[in-house]
Scaffold this active site. Structure first.
Site, PDB file in Angstrom:
ATOM      1  N   HIS A 175       0.864  -1.187   0.000  1.00 53.33           N
ATOM      2  CA  HIS A 175       0.000   0.000   0.000  1.00 53.33           C
ATOM      3  C   HIS A 175       0.902   1.239   0.000  1.00 53.33           C
ATOM      4  O   HIS A 175       2.147   1.101  -0.022  1.00 53.33           O
ATOM      5  CB  HIS A 175      -0.952  -0.017   1.202  1.00 53.33           C
ATOM      6  CG  HIS A 175      -0.245  -0.185   2.518  1.00 53.33           C
ATOM      7  ND1 HIS A 175       0.481   0.803   3.110  1.00 53.33           N
ATOM      8  CD2 HIS A 175      -0.121  -1.272   3.331  1.00 53.33           C
ATOM      9  CE1 HIS A 175       0.989   0.374   4.243  1.00 53.33           C
ATOM     10  NE2 HIS A 175       0.653  -0.892   4.394  1.00 53.33           N
ATOM     11  N   HIS A 192       4.132   1.401   2.147  1.00 48.96           N
ATOM     12  CA  HIS A 192       5.332   0.721   1.642  1.00 48.96           C
ATOM     13  C   HIS A 192       5.992   1.546   0.535  1.00 48.96           C
ATOM     14  O   HIS A 192       7.217   1.646   0.459  1.00 48.96           O
ATOM     15  CB  HIS A 192       4.966  -0.641   1.033  1.00 48.96           C
ATOM     16  CG  HIS A 192       4.385  -1.623   2.000  1.00 48.96           C
ATOM     17  ND1 HIS A 192       3.077  -2.032   1.952  1.00 48.96           N
ATOM     18  CD2 HIS A 192       4.950  -2.278   3.039  1.00 48.96           C
ATOM     19  CE1 HIS A 192       2.864  -2.916   2.913  1.00 48.96           C
ATOM     20  NE2 HIS A 192       3.965  -3.077   3.588  1.00 48.96           N
TER      21      HIS A 192
END
Ligand code: PAF
Length: 275
Positions: A30, A33
């Site tokens: 997501h 990251h």
């Protein structure tokens, strides 16, 4: 971007690289990251992101098999974020024989809070992260402050084991409501997704009050716990004010952080705000 599965091929690709960064993930990526990858990109010539769902950090009651595996989409997102190499080893490559040498973090840091609620969790995290460090041999590694204790545990491991790696803690990416981005948000019902933002609101208020009224940490914690108890869908694990660097009890002379873990329905949410 290159997708690599084999540790030997990874070593071959990285052999002469002088400034390598690692972003360790379990995939199902997501924006949080990707923010780590973007930060790594700014300071490093070669950015490696590992994607490995690590069985060692799952308890028997956790759903290891059900953990979302979305490699193709993860690779597209990593490439867009500027990653050079996605390293996605198979379990047999990470653990060719049963892992009987394990990294046990100091219980003072590794067995409190998350470590208390999830015994063995940080042993599994430290063991796999050390193995990833050995395979990638990065000069820098980036971890999200969303998992505040994990970041501190890894930082301490690197210090204690004299690993020549600079550890960076990267600020949490939030949804517009304030909810911290997490793979687990996808499992929240629509109603709980809205409700979940309350957790950040609550600890932000605790942090703001702590800035004004230092010393009164215990009172602030109890008041916040009582407020959360009024929401029947939240089941609090801990809400606590700690020292930032070692998560010990607060001291006036130290920088502090408010940490919270609570279940909303069946989903465990974690968040924190630095004071
Ligand atoms: O934060 C995670 O996703 C994992 O704990 C990590 C650091 C990749 C180790 O498996």
């Amino acid at each position: 971007m290159q997708l690599v599965h084999q540790p030997l091929l990874l070593r071959e690709l990285l052999r002469d690289k002088t400034n390598v960064a690692l972003v360790a993930t379990m995939g199902n990526l997501h924006e949080g990251h990707l923010h780590l990858v973007e930060n790594a990109r700014k300071t490093s010539k070669t950015v490696v992101a590992s994607i490995f769902v690590n069985p060692l950090q799952f308890a028997a009651s956790d759903d290891f098999d059900g953990y979302p595996r979305t490699l193709e989409r993860d690779c597209e997102l990593l490439a867009q974020a500027g990653c050079d190499i996605a390293f996605a080893p198979a379990i047999k490559d990470m653990y060719p024989t049963p892992q009987t040498y394990l990294v046990e973090p100091d219980p003072a840091l590794g067995s409190i809070l998350e470590g208390k609620s999830r015994p063995g969790f940080f042993r599994g995290v430290c063991t796999v992260v050390l193995k990833l460090f050995n395979l990638v041999q990065p000069h820098q590694a980036f971890f999200g402050k969303k998992d505040y204790q994990q970041w501190r545990v890894i930082e301490k491991m690197v210090e204690q084991l004299s690993l020549p790696i600079q550890i960076h803690g990267v600020d949490t990416v939030r949804e517009p409501s304030g909810l911290a981005r997490s793979s687990r948000n996808a499992f929240l019902s629509q109603q709980h997704h809205q409700d979940a933002a309350y957790l950040y609101q609550l600890i932000s208020e605790v942090a703001a009050s702590a800035r004004k009224a230092c010393h009164e940490w215990a009172e602030l914690e109890s008041a916040a716990r009582a407020r959360l108890a009024q929401h029947p869908d939240f089941h609090l694990d801990y809400l606590t004010i700690r020292r930032q660097h070692d998560l010990g009890p607060p001291l006036e002379t130290e920088r502090l952080v408010v940490l919270v873990a609570a279940k909303l329905g069946s989903i465990r949410l974690l968040d924190n705000v630095e004071i």
